[in-house]
Scaffold this motif. Structure first.
Motif, PDB file in Angstrom:
ATOM      1  N   SER A  52       0.839  -1.202   0.000  1.00 55.95           N
ATOM      2  CA  SER A  52       0.000   0.000   0.000  1.00 55.95           C
ATOM      3  C   SER A  52       0.870   1.247   0.000  1.00 55.95           C
ATOM      4  N   THR A  80      -4.908   2.157   0.722  1.00 58.08           N
ATOM      5  CA  THR A  80      -4.684   0.966   1.551  1.00 58.08           C
ATOM      6  C   THR A  80      -5.875   0.018   1.471  1.00 58.08           C
ATOM      7  N   HIS A  83      -6.087  -1.689  -1.879  1.00 65.38           N
ATOM      8  CA  HIS A  83      -5.085  -2.755  -2.013  1.00 65.38           C
ATOM      9  C   HIS A  83      -5.546  -4.020  -1.286  1.00 65.38           C
TER      10      HIS A  83
END
Length: 189
Positions: A52, A80, A83
């Motif tokens: 991330s 994040t 991901h």
């Protein structure tokens, strides 16, 4: 939370290792919290945080270009979370967890909870411990719905499942959490 300085972001874009480390320290704790909601294994969590962060660095142009109006924390959170969801979808075992029949009886017999239903029932550590014991798909759906605030239709699109399957996973997660938290409460009483 304020944005990191523009100078730091520009240095990160220029592959300045010290700047990368400074930004990593700035992001690390929040990235770990986000990943921990979805991943049990420590090695998976570390890999997700690192990947991330790499994606964050690779898309630094956007953060620099929109520095004044961008809330960096939200942008970092989105990268994040995306991901983690992408990795969840790629996981070959993921399809194994989407074997639920769209059970209208479960969906219709339980009302949607308020987002603070579990507040006050146990300390946050106990709640997180209980969430960690959910099956992976139910854990992902529960976190996306109850923590991140997504709607079931959005979760369905993100995880390539139907909205009803999302609702079933949420209901099962909710019932399992009530069971686990009730058991912990009775042990401490």
């Amino acid at each position: 939370m304020e944005n990191p300085p523009l100078k730091l972001l520009i240095q990160c874009k220029g592959n300045d290792r010290k700047a990368h480390f400074e930004l990593y320290k700035w992001c690390f704790e929040d990235m770990v919290k986000i990943c921990r909601r979805y991943l049990k294994q420590e090695d998976e969590l570390k890999a997700a945080v690192n990947m991330s962060f790499l994606k964050l660095i690779q898309s630094m142009d956007k953060a620099i270009e929109k520095h004044e109006e961008l809330v960096f924390f939200h942008w970092m959170r989105r990268i994040t979370l995306n991901h983690v969801i992408d990795e969840f979808r790629k996981n070959k075992g993921y399809k194994h967890h989407v074997d639920l029949v769209e059970d209208e009886a479960i969906i219709n017999t339980h009302s949607e909870p308020s987002h603070d239903e579990f507040s006050g029932k146990a300390e946050m550590a106990n709640i997180q411990h209980a969430i960690d014991h959910l099956p992976p798909m139910s854990k992902a759906v529960f976190n996306l719905y109850a923590v991140e605030g997504y709607k079931h239709e959005e979760i369905a699109e993100l995880l390539n499942i139907s909205a009803n399957t999302s609702k079933v996973h949420f209901m099962r997660a909710r019932l399992k959490l009530q069971e686990l938290l009730g058991r912990e409460k009775s042990l401490t009483s």
